[in-house]
Design a protein around this motif. Structure first.
Motif, PDB file in Angstrom:
ATOM      1  N   THR A 109     -13.654   8.721   8.129  1.00  0.00           N
ATOM      2  CA  THR A 109     -13.996   7.980   6.918  1.00  0.00           C
ATOM      3  C   THR A 109     -13.411   8.736   5.730  1.00  0.00           C
ATOM      4  O   THR A 109     -13.502   9.961   5.668  1.00  0.00           O
ATOM      5  N   PHE A 110     -12.798   7.996   4.815  1.00  0.00           N
ATOM      6  CA  PHE A 110     -12.138   8.628   3.674  1.00  0.00           C
ATOM      7  C   PHE A 110     -12.172   7.696   2.479  1.00  0.00           C
ATOM      8  O   PHE A 110     -12.387   6.490   2.613  1.00  0.00           O
ATOM      9  N   ALA A 163       0.569   2.958   2.067  1.00  0.00           N
ATOM     10  CA  ALA A 163       0.644   2.708   3.514  1.00  0.00           C
ATOM     11  C   ALA A 163       0.173   3.940   4.285  1.00  0.00           C
ATOM     12  O   ALA A 163       0.444   5.079   3.903  1.00  0.00           O
ATOM     13  N   ILE A 164      -0.538   3.682   5.376  1.00  0.00           N
ATOM     14  CA  ILE A 164      -0.977   4.742   6.286  1.00  0.00           C
ATOM     15  C   ILE A 164      -0.210   4.536   7.581  1.00  0.00           C
ATOM     16  O   ILE A 164      -0.300   3.476   8.201  1.00  0.00           O
ATOM     17  N   THR A 165       0.557   5.553   7.972  1.00  0.00           N
ATOM     18  CA  THR A 165       1.416   5.427   9.147  1.00  0.00           C
ATOM     19  C   THR A 165       1.328   6.678  10.008  1.00  0.00           C
ATOM     20  O   THR A 165       0.874   7.728   9.565  1.00  0.00           O
ATOM     21  N   GLY A 173     -12.743  13.104   2.189  1.00  0.00           N
ATOM     22  CA  GLY A 173     -12.522  12.921   3.622  1.00  0.00           C
ATOM     23  C   GLY A 173     -11.068  13.152   3.988  1.00  0.00           C
ATOM     24  O   GLY A 173     -10.303  13.745   3.221  1.00  0.00           O
ATOM     25  N   SER A 174     -10.693  12.652   5.159  1.00  0.00           N
ATOM     26  CA  SER A 174      -9.311  12.827   5.620  1.00  0.00           C
ATOM     27  C   SER A 174      -8.950  11.747   6.626  1.00  0.00           C
ATOM     28  O   SER A 174      -9.811  11.111   7.226  1.00  0.00           O
ATOM     29  N   LEU A 175      -7.641  11.579   6.799  1.00  0.00           N
ATOM     30  CA  LEU A 175      -7.117  10.668   7.819  1.00  0.00           C
ATOM     31  C   LEU A 175      -7.182  11.358   9.175  1.00  0.00           C
ATOM     32  O   LEU A 175      -7.200  12.583   9.250  1.00  0.00           O
ATOM     33  N   PRO A 176      -7.171  10.572  10.261  1.00  0.00           N
ATOM     34  CA  PRO A 176      -7.052  11.200  11.578  1.00  0.00           C
ATOM     35  C   PRO A 176      -5.749  12.005  11.647  1.00  0.00           C
ATOM     36  O   PRO A 176      -4.754  11.637  11.009  1.00  0.00           O
ATOM     37  N   SER A 177      -5.759  13.106  12.403  1.00  0.00           N
ATOM     38  CA  SER A 177      -4.525  13.891  12.550  1.00  0.00           C
ATOM     39  C   SER A 177      -3.433  12.989  13.101  1.00  0.00           C
ATOM     40  O   SER A 177      -3.707  12.054  13.854  1.00  0.00           O
ATOM     41  N   GLY A 178      -2.210  13.240  12.697  1.00  0.00           N
ATOM     42  CA  GLY A 178      -1.081  12.416  13.135  1.00  0.00           C
ATOM     43  C   GLY A 178      -0.791  11.242  12.216  1.00  0.00           C
ATOM     44  O   GLY A 178       0.236  10.594  12.349  1.00  0.00           O
TER      45      GLY A 178
END
Length: 181
Positions: free
Chosen positions: A145-146, A130-132, A116-121
């Motif tokens: 979903t990832f 950390a996800i920022t 999957g992948s993170l939302p763009s940005g």
């Protein structure tokens, strides 16, 4: 923990026990144990066994013992500090700062998105987990979903599935009218 240790030798009989013994004297019994033949026996390292180097102690049904010194190195997989599931819902333009770390007694843990992948940005700090970033502009609720993978210095891995939802901004009409001009 959860791994099976197999000993190959000769003269093994049923009714034996296998134990891990740490240098500090802590003893962990392998369960279940399996008698395969006179030349092969095995046991499973129980969950919760601490990392470290252990001797293997074999005790036969007669009480006779044999010890293999420094025979096993137990190293657990990285352990996530945040449960699987939703990491939250953010509105377009929100600043996002989420901690998803993992710990491991064997050393450093690195992180990667494996499915999957993170939302763009948004981006993943591969050293801390950390996800920022800034939640992207969306026209409708959007869920990403990832699967996050944590890997330790000995290449042992754990994964967790997460999701992040981004919602569009909501506008409230306060009842103002521009009238006819």
């Amino acid at each position: 923990p959860g791994d099976t240790i197999t000993l190959v030798g000769s003269g093994f009989l049923t009714g034996f026990t296998l134990q891990l013994v740490s240098s500090g004297g802590t003893t962990v019994t392998l369960t279940p144990t399996t008698y395969t033949s006179l030349t092969s026996i095995s046991g499973t390292v129980p969950s919760g066994t601490a990392n470290g180097t252990y001797d293997i102690k074999y005790t036969g049904s007669s009480g006779a013992t044999a010890v293999l010194t420094s025979a096993v190195d137990v190293d657990t997989d990285p352990s996530f500090t945040v449960a699987s599931g939703s990491l939250g819902t953010f509105t377009s333009g929100d600043t996002v700062n989420i901690s998803t770390g993992a710990t491991d007694t064997a050393g450093t843990v690195t992180f990667a998105i494996s499915v999957g992948s993170l939302p763009s940005g948004l981006s993943l700090n591969t050293s801390t987990g950390a996800i920022t970033g800034t939640a992207p502009t969306v026209a409708a609720d959007t869920t990403s979903t990832f699967t996050l993978r944590a890997t330790d210095d000995e290449n042992q891995q754990s994964t967790r599935q997460y999701s992040i939802t981004v919602s569009p901004p909501t506008f409230v009409n306060s009842g103002f009218s521009f009238g006819n001009y």
